[in-house]
Design a protein around this motif. Structure first.
Motif, PDB file in Angstrom:
ATOM      1  N   VAL A 186      28.432  -3.319  29.359  1.00  0.00           N
ATOM      2  CA  VAL A 186      28.377  -2.126  29.496  1.00  0.00           C
ATOM      3  C   VAL A 186      27.423  -1.524  30.925  1.00  0.00           C
ATOM      4  N   GLN A 187      26.605  -2.645  31.273  1.00  0.00           N
ATOM      5  CA  GLN A 187      25.902  -2.106  32.679  1.00  0.00           C
ATOM      6  C   GLN A 187      27.002  -2.149  33.698  1.00  0.00           C
ATOM      7  N   GLU A 188      27.859  -2.925  33.786  1.00  0.00           N
ATOM      8  CA  GLU A 188      28.823  -3.156  34.895  1.00  0.00           C
ATOM      9  C   GLU A 188      29.704  -1.717  34.854  1.00  0.00           C
ATOM     10  N   LEU A 189      29.904  -1.410  33.939  1.00  0.00           N
ATOM     11  CA  LEU A 189      30.827  -0.153  33.888  1.00  0.00           C
ATOM     12  C   LEU A 189      29.812   1.163  34.326  1.00  0.00           C
ATOM     13  N   ILE A 190      28.553   0.799  33.678  1.00  0.00           N
ATOM     14  CA  ILE A 190      27.393   1.963  34.402  1.00  0.00           C
ATOM     15  C   ILE A 190      27.382   2.118  35.798  1.00  0.00           C
ATOM     16  N   GLN A 191      27.266   0.805  36.436  1.00  0.00           N
ATOM     17  CA  GLN A 191      27.053   0.796  37.925  1.00  0.00           C
ATOM     18  C   GLN A 191      28.238   1.122  38.635  1.00  0.00           C
ATOM     19  N   LEU A 192      29.460   0.907  37.943  1.00  0.00           N
ATOM     20  CA  LEU A 192      30.880   1.627  38.633  1.00  0.00           C
ATOM     21  C   LEU A 192      30.694   3.353  38.527  1.00  0.00           C
ATOM     22  N   LEU A 193      30.376   3.876  37.193  1.00  0.00           N
ATOM     23  CA  LEU A 193      30.027   5.246  37.387  1.00  0.00           C
ATOM     24  C   LEU A 193      28.976   5.823  38.018  1.00  0.00           C
ATOM     25  N   ASP A 194      27.767   4.860  38.409  1.00  0.00           N
ATOM     26  CA  ASP A 194      26.907   5.424  39.227  1.00  0.00           C
ATOM     27  C   ASP A 194      27.302   5.594  40.634  1.00  0.00           C
ATOM     28  N   ALA A 195      28.038   4.490  41.104  1.00  0.00           N
ATOM     29  CA  ALA A 195      28.648   4.386  42.534  1.00  0.00           C
ATOM     30  C   ALA A 195      29.609   5.636  42.594  1.00  0.00           C
TER      31      ALA A 195
END
Length: 653
Positions: free
Chosen positions: A120-129
């Protein structure tokens, strides 16, 4: 009709109250997000929630998937979630490590795997970017320009991904998110529609449910009738001929007019509709159809904790296993050789002989005097089920007016036809339902829903399909209302109370009308359990190593006092004054108190101590009589005679 003999779906030793919880915990749920990445989904527009920030439909879809994953880590740790993207022209370097192509221009961004915080943190990092750079999603997932992927290839890719990654016994669903209402416009559309429908049938026959989320905006409204109404078909009770005559097979309410409603709709569809049992419904001798039973009311509880073992370098989950050990042989006992017996005090000297005499079967077995009876597991099960097989047997019909309010002592269940177990179940079920609704009848049935439960008498209350203005549809089917036995209902004392006057009722009706819920309905999905939500919020913050602020938690069930006083403050004051001035409201009903019976129980050791000390005279007469009565002695005479009998008894004992 084919037989249906797969009844035993639960552990036989579990109680009926525990079966529902164990079933929901053990049943895994798999969700595959199938998201369109076309140019329109990546088109930027101003974010309605933040100033000077641009977003796109793909960002909202990925954020909704992320929110569902974060929630499922807490409430469904055994579930799995994957993300499939289509209408992508190529893989970018950023997505090279974890994206793989299935069909042409169709990629798996996240394969179906058990949920975990790193995923989930990978997806969160993509959304933050993407929040910092609005063009980040376009760079990561470049859209296909000038053409679109056939929906038949999309459904085939979903089938392959679920086939390879999802457990066979899990409930599998596809969340289809797109804003294109006519993906196959132009020549060859008829052939592409046929291909999409054929591949979708293959997907549904594999046990997969497709739940669409169509994004509709003012600039680009979504019309279901252009393509998806001829591809996606709802599972209803209508006959095939009626389906062909009905042109609008999909309701327009599945279109999401606002992009912020996407997450709200997904939360509503987050919990899968799981059948609690599949049993035959016997309408007559040799006339049987198949039905599935669903629980309409289920309490959501905190997740069960697990035991972990510290192995130094890692933590492993400790599995719990129950075994029966023979102390003499110091070996594990076969479960089939275990007998069951009632606890009747100390074991008899020759209990071993009872074990030898206990043979299999359901015949009468004589037990010697003074010995304890033993029973096999099959006999214990037959006591519970009365020798019946799981199923629902229709006994007859009654007028609907005979269904009383006090008959409903437990929440009902809902049954729906099961075409997979008996062919023709939907047609027969629909004919029975329509006939009972037309004649205003209810059915009386004997139901045994599981092999290790007890049979109950119940009413079958028919419900016809209804669709309200908001698009919510009540399906057609029968409510199973368990009927009470004689000892389930106790007569309450009838006490006549004071009745409020008509003027007092008018004062109360005034402020009640001001504070009534809109449309006269209570939406339970809008008000989560605050204790459970607060617990899950802290667990979620701990899992993702986030700082949790308890003050940020909002209890949606707390009354809005300012709004209440603003709407009906004056009316509440008038009603309170009217109540204080009403004579009947200030009357106190006098009740006659019952005299409590004196406690006459005295311990034998205490009486013996009085006897040894020569102080039997300090005991009351009722205490002496109670002692003599317990010892089988006469209780007549004066206190001196009673003291003499007590002394004689102690002398003899």
């Amino acid at each position: 009709m084919p037989p249906y003999d797969d009844w035993n779906k639960f552990d036989d030793e579990d109680d009926e109250e525990l079966q529902d919880t164990l079933f929901f915990e053990s049943k895994k749920d798999v969700i595959l997000f199938c998201i369109d990445c076309s140019e329109s989904m990546l088109a930027l527009y101003d974010d309605p929630n933040y100033e000077d920030v641009q977003t796109c439909h793909l960002y909202a879809a990925l954020e909704a998937a992320m929110q569902i994953q974060k929630k499922k880590i807490i409430v469904g740790p055994n579930d799995s979630v994957g993300i499939l993207l289509f209408n992508i022209t190529r893989k970018s370097e950023q997505a090279q490590s974890h994206a793989s192509e299935i069909k042409k221009n169709t990629f798996v961004y996240q394969p179906i795997t058990p949920l975990g915080a790193p995923k989930v943190q990978e997806l969160i990092q993509l959304l933050d970017a993407a929040r910092e750079d609005p063009n980040e999603l376009t760079k990561t997932f470049p859209p296909l320009v000038g053409k679109r992927v056939p929906m038949g290839d999309v459904f085939t890719s979903c089938n392959w991904v679920l086939r390879d990654g999802a457990p066979k016994t899990a409930s599998k669903r596809v969340f289809l998110i797109t804003d294109e209402d006519d993906p196959h416009a132009g020549p060859g559309s008829k052939q592409l529609i046929t291909s999409a429908r054929t591949t979708l049938i293959d997907l549904t026959q594999a046990g997969v449910t497709v739940e669409p989320f169509f994004i509709s905006t003012e600039n680009k409204p979504f019309h279901v009738s252009k393509f998806y109404s001829s591809v996606l078909l709802p599972s209803n009770l209508n006959d095939e001929d009626e389906l062909q005559e009905d042109s609008s097979v999909l309701p327009e309410s599945i279109s999401i007019s606002r992009i912020e409603d996407l997450l709200a709709q997904m939360r509503f569809h987050e919990v899968p509709k799981r059948a609690q049992y599949s049993v035959p419904l016997q309408l007559g001798e040799g006339f049987t159809i198949g039905v599935k039973g669903y629980g309409l009311v289920t309490e959501q509880k905190k997740g069960a904790y697990k035991y972990f073992v510290d192995l130094g370098d890692r933590m492993e989950v400790a599995t719990v296993k129950t075994t029966y050990i023979d102390e003499d042989q110091e070996a594990e006992v076969d479960k089939a050789k275990i007998f069951y017996g009632p606890a009747l005090g100390a074991a008899a000297a020759n209990d071993d002989e009872d074990n030898q005499d206990a043979d299999d079967g359901f015949g009468t077995r004589a037990v010697k005097y003074g010995n304890r009876p033993f029973y096999t597991a099959e006999e214990i099960r037959s006591f519970r089920t009365l020798g019946l097989e799981p199923g629902i047997k229709l006994l007859g019909f009654k007028d609907r007016t005979e269904l009383a309010f006090e008959d409903n002592i437990k929440h009902s269940q809902f049954i729906y036809p099961d075409e997979m177990s008996y062919s023709g179940s939907k047609r027969t079920f629909s004919a029975l339902l329509k006939s009972m609704i037309k004649k205003e009848k209810i059915g009386l049935a004997l139901a045994l829903t599981r092999r290790n439960s007890s049979p109950i008498f119940c009413y079958l209350l028919p419900q016809e399909e209804k669709v309200d203005d908001s698009g919510w549809s009540e399906p057609a089917g029968f409510h199973i209302i368990p009927l009470p036995f004689a000892d389930d209902i106790r007569s309450a004392p009838i006490e006549e109370g004071f009745r409020a006057s008509e003027d007092l009722k008018d004062y109360a009706r005034a402020w009640i009308d001001k504070l009534s819920v809109k449309n006269g309905t209570y939406p339970p999905d809008s008000y989560p359990n605050p204790a459970l939500a607060y617990h899950n919020a802290q667990l979620q913050a701990s899992a993702f190593r986030e700082q949790y602020d308890p003050d940020s938690f909002e209890d949606l069930t707390a009354p809005k006092l300012e709004m209440i006083h603003k709407r009906a403050g004056n009316l509440l004051g008038e009603w309170k004054s009217a109540v204080n001035n009403d004579e009947s409201a200030n009357v106190t009903v006098a009740t006659t108190g019952s005299k409590r019976k004196a406690d006459v129980t005295v311990d034998e050791a205490e009486i013996r101590s009085k006897y040894d000390a020569g102080a039997l005279a300090k005991l009351r007469v009722d205490q002496l009589k109670e002692f003599l009565k317990a010892k089988g002695q006469a209780v007549s005479g004066k206190k001196a005679e009673l003291m003499e009998r007590v002394a004689e008894w102690f002398d003899a004992h």
